[in-house]
Design a protein around this motif. Structure first.
Motif, PDB file in Angstrom:
ATOM      1  N   ASP A 123     -17.175  18.140  10.086  1.00  0.00           N
ATOM      2  CA  ASP A 123     -17.445  18.556  10.991  1.00  0.00           C
ATOM      3  C   ASP A 123     -17.800  17.673  11.703  1.00  0.00           C
ATOM      4  OD1 ASP A 123     -17.030  21.033  13.298  1.00  0.00           O
ATOM      5  OD2 ASP A 123     -17.643  22.587  11.063  1.00  0.00           O
ATOM      6  N   LEU A 124     -17.156  17.303  13.030  1.00  0.00           N
ATOM      7  CA  LEU A 124     -17.781  16.429  13.932  1.00  0.00           C
ATOM      8  C   LEU A 124     -17.589  17.567  15.111  1.00  0.00           C
ATOM      9  CD1 LEU A 124     -15.905  15.216  11.419  1.00  0.00           C
ATOM     10  CD2 LEU A 124     -16.348  12.861  13.196  1.00  0.00           C
ATOM     11  N   GLY A 125     -18.534  16.596  16.267  1.00  0.00           N
ATOM     12  CA  GLY A 125     -18.418  17.186  17.217  1.00  0.00           C
ATOM     13  C   GLY A 125     -18.066  15.694  18.112  1.00  0.00           C
ATOM     14  N   PRO A 126     -17.491  16.022  19.059  1.00  0.00           N
ATOM     15  CA  PRO A 126     -16.192  16.300  20.488  1.00  0.00           C
ATOM     16  C   PRO A 126     -16.713  14.719  20.551  1.00  0.00           C
ATOM     17  CG  PRO A 126     -17.144  17.222  21.842  1.00  0.00           C
ATOM     18  CD  PRO A 126     -18.234  17.239  20.461  1.00  0.00           C
ATOM     19  N   ALA A 127     -17.947  14.263  20.660  1.00  0.00           N
ATOM     20  CA  ALA A 127     -17.923  12.571  20.243  1.00  0.00           C
ATOM     21  C   ALA A 127     -18.784  11.806  19.876  1.00  0.00           C
ATOM     22  CB  ALA A 127     -18.764  12.381  21.816  1.00  0.00           C
ATOM     23  N   ALA A 128     -18.382  12.439  18.535  1.00  0.00           N
ATOM     24  CA  ALA A 128     -18.910  11.686  16.954  1.00  0.00           C
ATOM     25  C   ALA A 128     -18.087  10.626  16.153  1.00  0.00           C
ATOM     26  CB  ALA A 128     -18.884  12.582  16.049  1.00  0.00           C
ATOM     27  N   ARG A 129     -18.193   9.724  15.252  1.00  0.00           N
ATOM     28  CA  ARG A 129     -17.663   8.974  14.931  1.00  0.00           C
ATOM     29  C   ARG A 129     -18.158   9.079  13.073  1.00  0.00           C
ATOM     30  NH1 ARG A 129     -16.822   4.001  18.002  1.00  0.00           N
ATOM     31  NH2 ARG A 129     -16.563   4.541  19.882  1.00  0.00           N
ATOM     32  N   LEU A 130     -16.485   8.590  13.063  1.00  0.00           N
ATOM     33  CA  LEU A 130     -16.593   8.387  11.325  1.00  0.00           C
ATOM     34  C   LEU A 130     -15.237   8.212  10.655  1.00  0.00           C
ATOM     35  CD1 LEU A 130     -16.512  10.462   8.399  1.00  0.00           C
ATOM     36  CD2 LEU A 130     -14.840  12.035   9.369  1.00  0.00           C
ATOM     37  N   VAL A 131     -15.964   7.415   9.967  1.00  0.00           N
ATOM     38  CA  VAL A 131     -14.542   6.449   8.561  1.00  0.00           C
ATOM     39  C   VAL A 131     -14.746   6.772   7.731  1.00  0.00           C
ATOM     40  CG1 VAL A 131     -14.425   4.568   7.667  1.00  0.00           C
ATOM     41  CG2 VAL A 131     -14.954   4.154   9.760  1.00  0.00           C
ATOM     42  N   LEU A 132     -13.787   7.389   7.026  1.00  0.00           N
ATOM     43  CA  LEU A 132     -13.988   8.132   5.383  1.00  0.00           C
ATOM     44  C   LEU A 132     -13.509   7.618   4.576  1.00  0.00           C
ATOM     45  CD1 LEU A 132     -14.729  12.293   5.334  1.00  0.00           C
ATOM     46  CD2 LEU A 132     -12.599  11.183   3.703  1.00  0.00           C
ATOM     47  N   ARG A 133     -13.328   7.059   3.703  1.00  0.00           N
ATOM     48  CA  ARG A 133     -12.438   6.739   2.258  1.00  0.00           C
ATOM     49  C   ARG A 133     -12.917   7.627   1.340  1.00  0.00           C
ATOM     50  NH1 ARG A 133     -14.177   1.275   1.288  1.00  0.00           N
ATOM     51  NH2 ARG A 133     -15.676   2.282  -0.113  1.00  0.00           N
ATOM     52  N   GLU A 134     -11.745   7.982   0.468  1.00  0.00           N
ATOM     53  CA  GLU A 134     -11.186   9.128  -1.040  1.00  0.00           C
ATOM     54  C   GLU A 134      -9.983   7.778  -1.315  1.00  0.00           C
ATOM     55  OE1 GLU A 134     -12.409  13.750  -0.078  1.00  0.00           O
ATOM     56  OE2 GLU A 134     -10.045  12.181  -0.568  1.00  0.00           O
ATOM     57  N   GLU A 135     -10.660   7.352  -2.848  1.00  0.00           N
ATOM     58  CA  GLU A 135      -9.692   6.897  -3.487  1.00  0.00           C
ATOM     59  C   GLU A 135      -9.725   7.780  -4.250  1.00  0.00           C
ATOM     60  OE1 GLU A 135     -10.592   2.029  -2.155  1.00  0.00           O
ATOM     61  OE2 GLU A 135     -11.760   3.140  -3.324  1.00  0.00           O
ATOM     62  N   GLN A 136      -8.307   7.615  -5.555  1.00  0.00           N
ATOM     63  CA  GLN A 136      -8.219   8.529  -7.069  1.00  0.00           C
ATOM     64  C   GLN A 136      -7.558   7.146  -7.142  1.00  0.00           C
ATOM     65  OE1 GLN A 136      -6.754  10.728  -4.064  1.00  0.00           O
ATOM     66  NE2 GLN A 136      -9.241  11.223  -3.127  1.00  0.00           N
ATOM     67  N   VAL A 137      -7.447   7.123  -8.609  1.00  0.00           N
ATOM     68  CA  VAL A 137      -7.371   6.583  -9.853  1.00  0.00           C
ATOM     69  C   VAL A 137      -6.873   7.483 -11.430  1.00  0.00           C
ATOM     70  CG1 VAL A 137      -7.450   4.883 -11.694  1.00  0.00           C
ATOM     71  CG2 VAL A 137      -8.165   4.370  -9.440  1.00  0.00           C
ATOM     72  N   LEU A 138      -5.895   7.677 -11.360  1.00  0.00           N
ATOM     73  CA  LEU A 138      -4.746   8.445 -12.347  1.00  0.00           C
ATOM     74  C   LEU A 138      -5.070   8.311 -13.516  1.00  0.00           C
ATOM     75  CD1 LEU A 138      -2.370   9.855 -10.178  1.00  0.00           C
ATOM     76  CD2 LEU A 138      -4.448  10.916 -10.234  1.00  0.00           C
ATOM     77  N   GLY A 139      -6.152   8.745 -14.446  1.00  0.00           N
ATOM     78  CA  GLY A 139      -6.123   7.446 -15.579  1.00  0.00           C
ATOM     79  C   GLY A 139      -7.105   6.417 -15.773  1.00  0.00           C
ATOM     80  N   ARG A 140      -8.051   5.809 -16.993  1.00  0.00           N
ATOM     81  CA  ARG A 140      -7.927   5.178 -17.211  1.00  0.00           C
ATOM     82  C   ARG A 140      -7.167   4.100 -17.629  1.00  0.00           C
ATOM     83  NH1 ARG A 140     -13.428   7.713 -20.470  1.00  0.00           N
ATOM     84  NH2 ARG A 140     -11.862   8.743 -20.880  1.00  0.00           N
ATOM     85  N   ALA A 141      -7.613   2.567 -18.113  1.00  0.00           N
ATOM     86  CA  ALA A 141      -6.676   1.830 -18.243  1.00  0.00           C
ATOM     87  C   ALA A 141      -6.138   2.244 -19.663  1.00  0.00           C
ATOM     88  CB  ALA A 141      -7.000   0.238 -18.795  1.00  0.00           C
ATOM     89  N   GLY A 142      -4.196   2.508 -19.628  1.00  0.00           N
ATOM     90  CA  GLY A 142      -3.260   3.158 -20.989  1.00  0.00           C
ATOM     91  C   GLY A 142      -3.726   4.577 -21.573  1.00  0.00           C
ATOM     92  N   GLU A 143      -4.457   5.147 -20.117  1.00  0.00           N
ATOM     93  CA  GLU A 143      -4.634   6.534 -20.669  1.00  0.00           C
ATOM     94  C   GLU A 143      -3.755   7.724 -19.400  1.00  0.00           C
ATOM     95  OE1 GLU A 143      -8.637   8.471 -21.557  1.00  0.00           O
ATOM     96  OE2 GLU A 143      -8.304   8.082 -19.082  1.00  0.00           O
ATOM     97  N   GLU A 144      -3.410   8.558 -20.141  1.00  0.00           N
ATOM     98  CA  GLU A 144      -2.436   9.654 -19.117  1.00  0.00           C
ATOM     99  C   GLU A 144      -3.771  10.409 -18.488  1.00  0.00           C
ATOM    100  OE1 GLU A 144       0.916  10.563 -18.285  1.00  0.00           O
ATOM    101  OE2 GLU A 144       1.052   8.556 -19.627  1.00  0.00           O
TER     102      GLU A 144
END
Length: 254
Positions: free
Chosen positions: A131-152
């Protein structure tokens, strides 16, 4: 914090405000349970905080929350020491991870955690709200990895919403893994890839000079939003390639 048979309940809180000397103070820096917070070395005017996983999780039945607020004139950078690993737990039911971000006019937040990994048989719902004000600044990163190596993968549902001056500019949800709506892994979804990410950039100058829509690299796209903001969406075969795509897209925005 509670840790009954239903899982762990924990909330971490961060508040950034100007220190009166050109820097940023952190009057509130309170971790809880598996969410430990540490202030690290920042720049002259920016405070840096690392989220450190003090325990495994989130596990089934857990409900973890992080709240971060940035006041006018403050600059805050939040990262994490390692990837977050969603695991099945002894408690039944889904796990929940809520992120609540507030940035006032003249404030700046860089929210750049490491990847979230959905391990086999886990069930996690992630909800991120900014939730930002009209003159706010944001850099937002989301990263999702589906399963570990060799895993469902486990079941992962992620919802991201951004409001600027009370107006919703982004509200999207992605659901992957067993039980997710059909087609999530098909050609119209991830196309067999196992890493997906979003990057939201909010800058007041975008109101006059919006970002142009374009493709970046192989698997990333930049889109202007209905406000002073831009969205990058990327898919990749692994976490390393995903990060490179998102970094390249951020550099292209300037």
């Amino acid at each position: 914090m509670s840790a009954a048979t239903s899982g762990v309940r924990a909330t971490a809180r961060i508040l950034a405000r100007p220190d009166g000397r050109g820097g940023t103070a952190l009057p509130v820096l309170a971790g809880e349970g598996p969410l430990a917070l540490r202030r690290t070395r920042g720049s002259a005017d920016e405070a840096r905080v690392m989220v450190i996983g003090a325990m495994s999780g989130p596990l089934g039945g857990d409900h973890l929350t992080i709240e971060a607020g940035v006041e006018d004139g403050a600059r805050l950078h939040v990262g994490s020491a390692a990837a977050t690993l969603a695991l099945p737990g002894q408690a039944k039911g889904e796990a929940r991870y809520d992120v609540r971000l507030t940035v006032a006019d003249g404030g700046e937040l860089r929210w750049l955690p490491e990847q979230l990994i959905s391990a086999y048989d886990s069930d996690l719902h992630v909800r991120t709200r900014a939730d930002l004000g009209p003159a706010a600044r944001l850099v937002l990163r989301e990263e999702q990895v589906l399963g570990r190596a060799g895993e469902e993968p486990g079941r992962l549902t992620s919802r991201l919403s951004v409001r600027i001056a009370g107006r919703t500019v982004l509200d999207q949800e992605l659901s992957c893994g067993p039980g997710a709506p059909g087609g999530w892994d098909g050609p119209a979804g991830l196309g067999g890839r196992r890493a997906v990410g979003q990057l939201v950039v909010v800058r007041p100058e975008f109101a006059e000079h919006p970002v142009s829509a374009r493709v970046v690299g192989e698997g990333a796209a930049v889109l202007p939003l209905a406000g002073p903001a831009a969205l990058v969406t990327a898919v990749a075969s692994d976490a390393l390639r995903l990060r490179r795509l998102l970094d390249e897209a951020l550099d292209s925005i300037g």
